[in-house]
Design an enzyme around this catalytic site. Structure first.
Site, PDB file in Angstrom:
ATOM      1  N   ARG A   1       0.846  -1.195   0.000  1.00 11.55           N
ATOM      2  CA  ARG A   1       0.000   0.000   0.000  1.00 11.55           C
ATOM      3  C   ARG A   1       0.878   1.239   0.000  1.00 11.55           C
ATOM      4  O   ARG A   1       1.779   1.381   0.812  1.00 11.55           O
ATOM      5  CB  ARG A   1      -0.912   0.007   1.236  1.00 11.55           C
ATOM      6  CG  ARG A   1      -1.643   1.325   1.519  1.00 11.55           C
ATOM      7  CD  ARG A   1      -2.878   1.467   0.659  1.00 11.55           C
ATOM      8  NE  ARG A   1      -3.512   2.775   0.762  1.00 11.55           N
ATOM      9  CZ  ARG A   1      -4.558   3.060   1.507  1.00 11.55           C
ATOM     10  NH1 ARG A   1      -5.114   2.143   2.273  1.00 11.55           N
ATOM     11  NH2 ARG A   1      -5.076   4.273   1.485  1.00 11.55           N
TER      12      ARG A   1
ATOM     13  N   ARG B   1      -5.356   1.696  -4.489  1.00 12.32           N
ATOM     14  CA  ARG B   1      -4.602   0.959  -3.471  1.00 12.32           C
ATOM     15  C   ARG B   1      -4.682  -0.547  -3.670  1.00 12.32           C
ATOM     16  O   ARG B   1      -5.703  -1.062  -4.118  1.00 12.32           O
ATOM     17  CB  ARG B   1      -5.108   1.319  -2.086  1.00 12.32           C
ATOM     18  CG  ARG B   1      -6.590   0.994  -1.906  1.00 12.32           C
ATOM     19  CD  ARG B   1      -7.282   1.934  -1.000  1.00 12.32           C
ATOM     20  NE  ARG B   1      -7.394   3.221  -1.625  1.00 12.32           N
ATOM     21  CZ  ARG B   1      -8.293   4.138  -1.341  1.00 12.32           C
ATOM     22  NH1 ARG B   1      -9.174   3.928  -0.421  1.00 12.32           N
ATOM     23  NH2 ARG B   1      -8.328   5.271  -1.955  1.00 12.32           N
TER      24      ARG B   1
ATOM     25  N   ASP C   1      -6.720  -1.825   1.370  1.00 10.85           N
ATOM     26  CA  ASP C   1      -7.163  -0.810   2.316  1.00 10.85           C
ATOM     27  C   ASP C   1      -7.903  -1.524   3.439  1.00 10.85           C
ATOM     28  O   ASP C   1      -8.823  -2.302   3.175  1.00 10.85           O
ATOM     29  CB  ASP C   1      -8.101   0.175   1.602  1.00 10.85           C
ATOM     30  CG  ASP C   1      -8.535   1.327   2.479  1.00 10.85           C
ATOM     31  OD1 ASP C   1      -7.754   1.744   3.351  1.00 10.85           O
ATOM     32  OD2 ASP C   1      -9.653   1.829   2.274  1.00 10.85           O
TER      33      ASP C   1
ATOM     34  N   ASP D   1      -9.846  -0.544   6.893  1.00  2.75           N
ATOM     35  CA  ASP D   1     -10.373   0.522   7.742  1.00  2.75           C
ATOM     36  C   ASP D   1     -11.001  -0.063   8.998  1.00  2.75           C
ATOM     37  O   ASP D   1     -11.879  -0.928   8.912  1.00  2.75           O
ATOM     38  CB  ASP D   1     -11.454   1.316   7.003  1.00  2.75           C
ATOM     39  CG  ASP D   1     -10.900   2.195   5.898  1.00  2.75           C
ATOM     40  OD1 ASP D   1      -9.720   2.585   5.985  1.00  2.75           O
ATOM     41  OD2 ASP D   1     -11.645   2.496   4.956  1.00  2.75           O
TER      42      ASP D   1
END
Length: 120
Positions: free
Chosen positions: A85, A94, A97, A99
């Site tokens: 990344r 990307r 990812d 989150d």
């Protein structure tokens, strides 16, 4: 002192290269960070703010951790880094990812972390 177990929700996304392989890598590595993992199906979605960028493959993982919010965030960032990344600009395409969306009922507001996730 033992830390309490909390259920964590992590959103996964990829829009570069072999998206399915990137997400599978993320899920595999999350097994080392979370226990009792449940993985959603992966769905393809259009990027929110860019017309000419590749579509995303997205999913979610729910699991249990005793880690702190900051510790879990650092683990997620390390997994992203392992998969190449690069954060060249906000919203850049990307490989992976991850989150942190929720961590139990914790509410956190800091320079590096907001829980629940602001786009939850």
């Amino acid at each position: 002192m033992d830390r309490p177990q909390r259920r964590a929700a992590v959103a996964l996304g990829s829009n570069l290269g072999n998206r399915a392989a990137h997400l599978a890598f993320g899920v595999e590595r999350l097994h080392q960070v979370l226990s009792e993992i449940v993985v959603s199906q992966f769905v393809e979605t259009a990027p929110e703010h860019a017309v000419d960028e590749p579509y995303f493959l997205n999913g979610a993982v729910v699991g249990v951790t005793c880690d702190t919010p900051e510790g879990l965030l650092q683990a997620l960032l390390a997994i992203e880094c392992e998969r190449g990344r690069v954060r060249s600009y906000q919203g850049a395409p990307r490989t992976l990812d991850l989150d942190l969306v929720l961590l139990g009922d914790l509410m956190v507001q800091s320079a590096v972390l907001q829980l629940p996730h602001p786009r939850f």
